[in-house]
Design an enzyme around this catalytic site. Structure first.
Site, PDB file in Angstrom:
ATOM      1  N   CYS A   1       0.813  -1.229   0.000  1.00 41.04           N
ATOM      2  CA  CYS A   1       0.000   0.000   0.000  1.00 41.04           C
ATOM      3  C   CYS A   1       0.843   1.274   0.000  1.00 41.04           C
ATOM      4  CB  CYS A   1      -0.957   0.009   1.183  1.00 41.04           C
ATOM      5  SG  CYS A   1      -2.079  -1.374   1.192  1.00 41.04           S
TER       6      CYS A   1
ATOM      7  N   HIS B   1      -3.352   7.249   2.664  1.00 43.13           N
ATOM      8  CA  HIS B   1      -3.733   5.938   2.132  1.00 43.13           C
ATOM      9  C   HIS B   1      -5.156   5.638   2.578  1.00 43.13           C
ATOM     10  CE1 HIS B   1      -3.916   1.837   1.069  1.00 43.13           C
ATOM     11  NE2 HIS B   1      -3.759   1.360   2.294  1.00 43.13           N
TER      12      HIS B   1
ATOM     13  N   ASN C   1     -10.117  -0.205  -0.123  1.00 37.59           N
ATOM     14  CA  ASN C   1      -8.653  -0.105  -0.107  1.00 37.59           C
ATOM     15  C   ASN C   1      -8.100  -0.642  -1.432  1.00 37.59           C
ATOM     16  OD1 ASN C   1      -5.906  -0.386   0.319  1.00 37.59           O
ATOM     17  ND2 ASN C   1      -6.099  -1.322   2.336  1.00 37.59           N
TER      18      ASN C   1
HETATM   19  O1  UT7 Z   1      -3.436  -0.984   3.916  1.00 39.32           O
HETATM   20  C1  UT7 Z   1      -3.370  -1.591   5.165  1.00 39.32           C
HETATM   21  C2  UT7 Z   1      -4.343  -2.720   5.080  1.00 39.32           C
HETATM   22  N1  UT7 Z   1      -5.174  -3.022   6.157  1.00 39.32           N
HETATM   23  C3  UT7 Z   1      -5.784  -2.185   7.010  1.00 39.32           C
HETATM   24  O2  UT7 Z   1      -5.587  -1.013   7.074  1.00 39.32           O
HETATM   25  C4  UT7 Z   1      -6.763  -2.811   7.958  1.00 39.32           C
HETATM   26  C5  UT7 Z   1      -6.568  -2.364   9.372  1.00 39.32           C
HETATM   27  N2  UT7 Z   1      -7.581  -2.942  10.239  1.00 39.32           N
HETATM   28  C6  UT7 Z   1      -8.876  -2.601  10.173  1.00 39.32           C
HETATM   29  O3  UT7 Z   1      -9.256  -1.793   9.363  1.00 39.32           O
HETATM   30  C7  UT7 Z   1      -9.817  -3.208  11.191  1.00 39.32           C
HETATM   31  O4  UT7 Z   1      -9.075  -3.936  12.148  1.00 39.32           O
HETATM   32  C8  UT7 Z   1     -10.879  -4.143  10.540  1.00 39.32           C
HETATM   33  C9  UT7 Z   1     -11.862  -3.308   9.727  1.00 39.32           C
HETATM   34  C10 UT7 Z   1     -10.207  -5.166   9.654  1.00 39.32           C
HETATM   35  C11 UT7 Z   1     -11.661  -4.881  11.623  1.00 39.32           C
HETATM   36  O5  UT7 Z   1     -12.270  -3.949  12.494  1.00 39.32           O
HETATM   37  P1  UT7 Z   1     -12.188  -4.186  14.075  1.00 39.32           P
HETATM   38  O6  UT7 Z   1     -12.969  -3.107  14.705  1.00 39.32           O
HETATM   39  O7  UT7 Z   1     -10.732  -4.301  14.410  1.00 39.32           O
HETATM   40  O8  UT7 Z   1     -12.969  -5.544  14.255  1.00 39.32           O
HETATM   41  P2  UT7 Z   1     -12.461  -6.920  14.835  1.00 39.32           P
HETATM   42  O9  UT7 Z   1     -11.451  -7.548  13.940  1.00 39.32           O
HETATM   43  O10 UT7 Z   1     -12.084  -6.702  16.269  1.00 39.32           O
HETATM   44  O11 UT7 Z   1     -13.768  -7.797  14.768  1.00 39.32           O
HETATM   45  C12 UT7 Z   1     -14.924  -7.493  15.568  1.00 39.32           C
HETATM   46  C13 UT7 Z   1     -16.006  -8.520  15.275  1.00 39.32           C
HETATM   47  C14 UT7 Z   1     -15.533  -9.963  15.350  1.00 39.32           C
HETATM   48  O12 UT7 Z   1     -16.566 -10.725  15.929  1.00 39.32           O
HETATM   49  P3  UT7 Z   1     -16.487 -11.186  17.472  1.00 39.32           P
HETATM   50  O13 UT7 Z   1     -15.229 -12.007  17.575  1.00 39.32           O
HETATM   51  O14 UT7 Z   1     -16.423  -9.910  18.265  1.00 39.32           O
HETATM   52  O15 UT7 Z   1     -17.745 -11.964  17.655  1.00 39.32           O
HETATM   53  C15 UT7 Z   1     -15.391 -10.361  13.904  1.00 39.32           C
HETATM   54  O16 UT7 Z   1     -15.554 -11.737  13.675  1.00 39.32           O
HETATM   55  O17 UT7 Z   1     -16.513  -8.337  13.948  1.00 39.32           O
HETATM   56  C16 UT7 Z   1     -16.514  -9.591  13.250  1.00 39.32           C
HETATM   57  N3  UT7 Z   1     -16.296  -9.352  11.826  1.00 39.32           N
HETATM   58  C17 UT7 Z   1     -17.292  -9.086  10.977  1.00 39.32           C
HETATM   59  N4  UT7 Z   1     -18.616  -8.995  11.141  1.00 39.32           N
HETATM   60  C18 UT7 Z   1     -19.356  -8.701  10.055  1.00 39.32           C
HETATM   61  C19 UT7 Z   1     -15.129  -9.310  11.172  1.00 39.32           C
HETATM   62  N5  UT7 Z   1     -15.344  -9.032   9.865  1.00 39.32           N
HETATM   63  C20 UT7 Z   1     -16.680  -8.885   9.724  1.00 39.32           C
HETATM   64  C21 UT7 Z   1     -17.516  -8.590   8.634  1.00 39.32           C
HETATM   65  N6  UT7 Z   1     -18.835  -8.497   8.834  1.00 39.32           N
HETATM   66  N7  UT7 Z   1     -17.020  -8.369   7.391  1.00 39.32           N
END
Ligand code: UT7
Length: 322
Positions: free
Chosen positions: A113, A249, A279
């Site tokens: 990225c 980004h 992204n």
């Molecule tokens: O260019 C660099 C590339 N990457 C990034 O910049 C990504 C950086 N990270 C992020 O943007 C965030 O960490 C995410 C958007 C990927 C995730 O957000 P989060 O607030 O950190 O959520 P989480 O991973 O803590 O997940 C919370 C919950 C989980 O469920 P439980 O365990 O609390 O029951 C996940 O399983 O959300 C669930 N979950 C979803 N639910 C619905 C994860 N993905 C999804 C989804 N739809 N697509």
């Protein structure tokens, strides 16, 4: 004194749009979750057979037109991509052929990225040291090809697209400074485990797709964007209030907001496209830049900070007078 300056920008998005509601039909997710956690509403996905070089060529043609140059004026083509058409040759060589050019140097930069900022760093130094007068710098991706569409934690985050700039030698200051960093210790927090040298197992279990520890990446991204902004402003004796625009980004609206807050930049002076494009990795910054130039927000003479973060980890910035 020779400087390099952006004289034209361009971008391209594939026709097919996939909304969050479309994704609700194929995986256990919701429009609400995706918008709340990322700010993303939709993404563009390349058609079957449409490759990274195809997207790159469309963006490049716009940038060439905007700069008012001919293809033959280009001395170097640098393509930042994580999703090259082939293992080799470089996608930049394919872009060169498709543009009807030959003879100038052409190579790819792989910094995920952060790729566009890395490519801009190389191109700026190439011009300032007299290597050439006109460089085509592209960020282009077909990330949909390396997304695991069965993994809702990553599939909802990415999209396809391309952005390009023409960088030309000038005696007025354009690119003021570029800064690039990496830290390979965090490789496994965000990667595609397979590769040419490690061998291929083109299956989900084999690791042919993006794998990410989202929470850890999120924290690193906010910290890196903050530190790179401070380094860039301090290095140039520029106050944050002097900046006209931040073009970060486009990974996640929450990351962008956190980075803008730390920089004390109001969101009205931050270019945001992640809602519309998700992204697009190396394409995200040049795409956002082109959109803001074309809609009249970024104007000639304004001070713009580009800030990138990606797998590697890599991070980098460019401070420029547009
Ligand atoms: O260019 C660099 C590339 N990457 C990034 O910049 C990504 C950086 N990270 C992020 O943007 C965030 O960490 C995410 C958007 C990927 C995730 O957000 P989060 O607030 O950190 O959520 P989480 O991973 O803590 O997940 C919370 C919950 C989980 O469920 P439980 O365990 O609390 O029951 C996940 O399983 O959300 C669930 N979950 C979803 N639910 C619905 C994860 N993905 C999804 C989804 N739809 N697509």
């Amino acid at each position: 004194m020779t400087y390099s300056r952006i004289t034209g920008t361009g971008s391209y998005l594939p026709e097919k749009v996939v909304t969050n509601h479309d994704l609700e039909k194929t995986m256990e997710t919701s429009d609400q979750w995706i918008r709340d956690r990322t700010g993303i509403k939709r993404r563009h996905i390349a058609a079957d057979g449409e490759t990274t070089s195809d997207l790159a060529v469309h963006a490049a043609e716009q940038a060439i037109d905007a700069a008012g140059i001919k293809v033959d004026d280009i001395d170097l083509i640098v393509v930042a991509t994580t999703t090259p058409d082939k293992i080799f040759p470089a996608t930049a060589c394919t872009v060169q052929r498709k543009l009807g050019s030959s003879g100038c140097g052409a190579f790819d930069v792989q910094a995920v990225c952060s790729g566009f900022v890395y490519a801009l760093d190389v191109a700026d130094r190439h011009i300032r040291t007299g290597g050439g007068k006109t460089v085509l710098v592209i960020g282009a991706e077909t990330l949909s090809r390396i997304v695991d569409w069965e993994d809702r934690t990553t599939a909802v985050l990415f999209g396809d697209g391309a952005g390009a700039v023409i960088l030309q030698a000038t005696d007025e200051q354009g690119i003021i400074s570029t800064h690039i960093h990496s830290d390979g210790r965090h490789e496994e927090l965000l990667h595609v485990p397979q590769g040419a040298s490690q061998g291929y197992d083109q299956t989900r279990a084999g690791g042919a797709y993006i794998q990410m520890n989202g929470n850890a990446v999120f924290r690193k991204a906010v910290g890196a964007l903050d530190s790179i902004s401070r380094e860039t402003l301090a290095g140039n004796n520029v106050a944050h209030g002097d900046l006209d625009w931040l073009v970060p980004h486009q990974a996640n609206m929450r990351i962008i907001t956190a980075a803008a807050n730390k920089l004390r930049m109001p969101l009205e002076r931050v270019i945001v496209t992640v809602d519309e494009h998700a992204n697009t990795s190396a394409a995200s910054i040049p795409l956002a830049l082109d959109i803001a130039v074309r809609d009249g927000r970024i104007k000639r003479g304004q001070l713009v900070l580009l800030g990138a973060f990606g797998a590697g980890f890599t991070w980098g910035s460019a401070l420029l007078r547009y």
